[in-house]
Structures are given as C-alpha cells and as structure tokens.
Design a protein around this motif. Sequence first.
Motif, PDB file in Angstrom:
ATOM      1  N   GLN A 156      31.935  -5.521  67.277  1.00 12.85           N
ATOM      2  CA  GLN A 156      33.224  -6.446  67.047  1.00 12.85           C
ATOM      3  C   GLN A 156      33.037  -7.623  66.942  1.00 12.85           C
ATOM      4  N   GLU A 157      32.173  -8.287  67.705  1.00 14.51           N
ATOM      5  CA  GLU A 157      31.768  -9.577  67.352  1.00 14.51           C
ATOM      6  C   GLU A 157      31.012  -9.846  66.127  1.00 14.51           C
ATOM      7  N   ILE A 216      31.741  -8.137  63.265  1.00 14.46           N
ATOM      8  CA  ILE A 216      32.882  -8.328  62.483  1.00 14.46           C
ATOM      9  C   ILE A 216      33.595  -9.525  62.335  1.00 14.46           C
ATOM     10  N   GLN A 217      34.040 -10.141  63.751  1.00 17.40           N
ATOM     11  CA  GLN A 217      34.525 -11.555  63.845  1.00 17.40           C
ATOM     12  C   GLN A 217      33.822 -12.511  63.220  1.00 17.40           C
ATOM     13  N   LEU A 218      32.491 -12.495  63.472  1.00 14.75           N
ATOM     14  CA  LEU A 218      31.659 -13.690  62.764  1.00 14.75           C
ATOM     15  C   LEU A 218      31.669 -13.347  61.521  1.00 14.75           C
ATOM     16  N   ARG A 219      31.571 -12.379  60.755  1.00 21.70           N
ATOM     17  CA  ARG A 219      31.751 -12.059  59.363  1.00 21.70           C
ATOM     18  C   ARG A 219      32.887 -12.725  58.646  1.00 21.70           C
ATOM     19  N   LYS A 220      34.044 -12.257  59.704  1.00 21.53           N
ATOM     20  CA  LYS A 220      35.430 -12.964  59.035  1.00 21.53           C
ATOM     21  C   LYS A 220      35.436 -14.439  59.040  1.00 21.53           C
ATOM     22  N   GLN A 221      34.801 -15.050  60.165  1.00 21.13           N
ATOM     23  CA  GLN A 221      34.897 -16.275  60.248  1.00 21.13           C
ATOM     24  C   GLN A 221      33.895 -17.039  59.007  1.00 21.13           C
TER      25      GLN A 221
END
Length: 534
Positions: A173-174, A176-181
């Motif tokens: 999940q982290e 995925i979140q870093l990729r979005k950022q």
Amino acid sequence: MDADDGEGFGDFRTRKKNIFDDDVSVEAAKKIITSARFDDDDLDDDMEILDLGSSTTSVKFSAGTAPSSKTMPDLSSLATPASSSVPSPANLRINPSAAEPRHSFGSFQKAAGHVRSQSLTIAPLKSGGDMQFPKVNMLRGSNTGSNSSLTIEEAVGTMGRKFGSMDVDQMQQEIIQLRKQLLAARKERWTKMPVDLTLRRIMKGEPYSLENYRALEDKLSLLDKAVTLMDGNAITAAVLHLKKTVKRATFQQELMLRPVAANHYLAYLRGHFEHAELIDTLSMLGRSEEAAIVKYRLACSTGDINTKVSSLKACLRAHFEAEPSLAGDASLIREHIDLLERQRPIEDSDARLEAEGRTKVFLDFPRRFALVNMPVTTTLFYCCLYHYHLQENSFASPVSIKKRHELPERQFVWTAVSARAKAKGWTDIEQLLTAKGWFGGKKLKAAIGFGKVVDILHRFQAPHDILAKYLELVEDLDTRLTLAKKTDCKKAMIETLVKQKDRAGVEEFARKYSATIEAEYARRVLRDEAIRWK
C-alpha cells in the motif's frame, strides 16, 4: 549424478527463475524447490543466493521436523543472514572437517575462499523418497570452528523481526501511495499553478517550480505579489527567475521600477560575493557612490601591493573621477595611491639594510612589522623613528610626508615627539619645539601643549631634568603640580608650590621626604624671607 537429477536442474535453468524475485509468489517458490534437484556447479553459477546478508527474507523451518515433498515449510522468511556471532541451530551444524558433499551451494573449497562475507552449503539428500532436512555448513571467512544448538526460529528472532502477510500488504500500500505521489509531482511540474499557491509554497519551504511561468506578465505578476507579501525568499526567487528568463535590458528596466525587489537582489549579490554584477547593478540604478565604495573595498582587499595599486587606479578612473559628485573623495584615493607608492621603496630599502645588520638604528630598534599597507600616521611615526634626518626630497622624509598628505601641525608634532622620545632623541625634540620669536629670538612652543609633551616624555621614561625643563613651560600651575606629582619630579613640585605661595604644601613636602636632597631644598625655601606666603 543421476540422469533425472540432470534433467530436473536443466528444466530449472531453462526457466531461469530466482525464488527471491519480486514476481515469484510463495506457492511458486515451493513448486520450484520441490521440483528442482540442485547440482553443485550449476547452482553456484545460476543462483546468486549465497550472499545471505543481501536477502530480506528468512527461512522458517521447525527444529527437528523433516519436511516431505508434499508438505513444505513456510517460506515467508527465507535465507536469513548467518553471522559468526549467531550460533548454528541444532540441525544446522558447522562442520569444517566434513567431506565435500555431492550436492551443495558451491564446494567446500570454493565457499571457504568466496569473496562474500557468508556462504551456505547443503549436505546430500538421503535416499528414501521423502525429502530429509538437509545439513548446512555456514562458513564465514576463517572462523569455522564454533558450534551451538539454537533453532533457526531463535536465530531469526535474534537477527531481526519477521515479516508477515500483513506487513507485506502494508508495504504494498505504501508503494502504491508513493507511486501516486510521484505521478502527481511529475504532472505538476508541467502545469502552471496559480501564483498565490506557488508563493505560499515558497514561504512554507515546500517544493515549487517556476518553469511554467513563461510569459512576461506571469513573471511580473509573481514578482509584484511577492513584493506585496514582503517575503524575502519569494522576492529573491521571483527576481532570479526573471533575470534568468528575460533579456538583460528588460530585467534592468523592470528592476528599476521596483526598489524593494532591487534591494533584495543587491543583498543576494552581496551575500554570494558576485561583486561584478553588484557594481553593474548599482551603477545601473544610479547609486554610483555605493558602486564606487564596493569597487574601492575590493581593491583594498587585494594582498599584492602592485595589484592593489593598479586596482585603485582603475577604481579612481572608472568611478571617482568619472562622477562629479565624488570629486572630493577622488583626492583621498590619490593620496592612498601615493602612500602605497611611497611605502614600497622604503620597505624594500629598509628590509635590505636590516638584513645586512650594519645599520645602528635597526639594531637598536628591530622592525616589528612591514611598512606596506600601514596608515599615514603609522608611516610618519616609522619614518620619524628610522629616517628623521632625511631631506625633504627623500621618500622617507617626515617633512615630505607631512606636506604631501597635508597633516595638521598638532598631529605631526604628537607623532614626531613620540617617535623621537622612543629613540631617546631629546635634542631632536627640543629642536622640533623651538620656534622663532620676535626680533629673531627663539623660544619653545608646542602645538599640542607642553602638558601633552610631558605625558609623552614620561611614557617613554625621559630623565627628570628633561621633564622638569618642560614642566616649567606648563602655564596652568594646578596642571603643572599634578604632572609633577605624576612624574615624581620633586624639584618641580617644590617650585610649583612656591609659585602658588603654598607654605603648608612645602612644609608637608619637607616632612614627607625628610631624608632627601629635595627636602633640604624645601627647608631652605621655607627659610627664605623674600618669599611672600599666603
């Protein structure tokens, strides 16, 4: 090696799958291990898993349990780093004297000389159908003689925390979140954000980009709003962006219309020592005096005397002589240049004479500093000490220095008396203070006052007869008495008390210094009937 072993490993090599790859699940790793028979050399070449310290997964075998081909151990933790400080488990024995196994992760000799810090060796499988728990040799350099009996769970618990499925999900999940950022940051880079939002980011110290403000109106709007907010960082960033992206003439024109932005830009140039741009900008803004001072300071900071003189001359021509309002300061720059050009030959000549060791004045008073770059008063003191008797046409003549730099008489007398008192030149001091009177007569006259002369002579330990001579010339009797007491000139004290007609003071002096010659003199004075006392 059996034929089926070779075929099994050949199939494994064809797939070229590493159980530590990110795209290999736990179930796939189980199938790979159950279906593969490992050969010694092939596994050493094709599977780089010997570096146990580089793996983040650890083996989870229950101690004393022999896994079968159908029931495999949990591989959620695999290949835990084996350290020399962590003992081997009960079924994983360090056995340096054991014979080299037929199936292993590298031979015993190869593992012992391996370039990596840790290596693993698996003993041959027992025949019988079911996979038996293998023996493991863990070698670390030359340290192969330690034995212990910890289970592998205990060893794993010692080395670090085990990661479960929940931890893996959280890390995913982290990621995925870093990729979005990251995607959002890449998208924002090419998107022109509102000026207010960009300025807010600058003021908060957050990441920002000014690349998308390409129109001149946008750049000026950014600068004007930064000036309105009165934030120095935002103003400086907007000014530098404007300078970098427009023509120099446009930049200067817009900067002249915004004094606040110009001041921040000048402060930035001073802080980053961009002196050439600073001088040009000051001149462009009409602040010629500041530009001249900056140029003068740069010239004075030069260490080499020849370069300093050249820089001062260039500064004089470019700024002080070219600007009518700086004409008064231009004369000072000329005097500075003349002083440096006077000091150079004096320093060279005196350094040579001192090195030869044949000049008495340099033997009596060794030089403590070089003359170059000294102020004019220090230069005058130096020349009065070492070159007092030179003619006026000489560079080192004190009179020549006085005339060229238009020194006041008081300043010249103070400096000359101090220098000659240091050299014990009492006759020179008397000649310096002798002036012509009416009808060709001569008298002693001091522009600084004889009280100051006495102070200077006392500081350089002049004899009492010299002090008494100049004390008599101090007109104010109270000042003379104070100086006589300060210099301990007893005869001058008595004579001053007599002039003040202070009989009580003379009697007190006679009692205080009863056993001295001066006390006898005081008693004779008291017996003199010609003196009228108060």
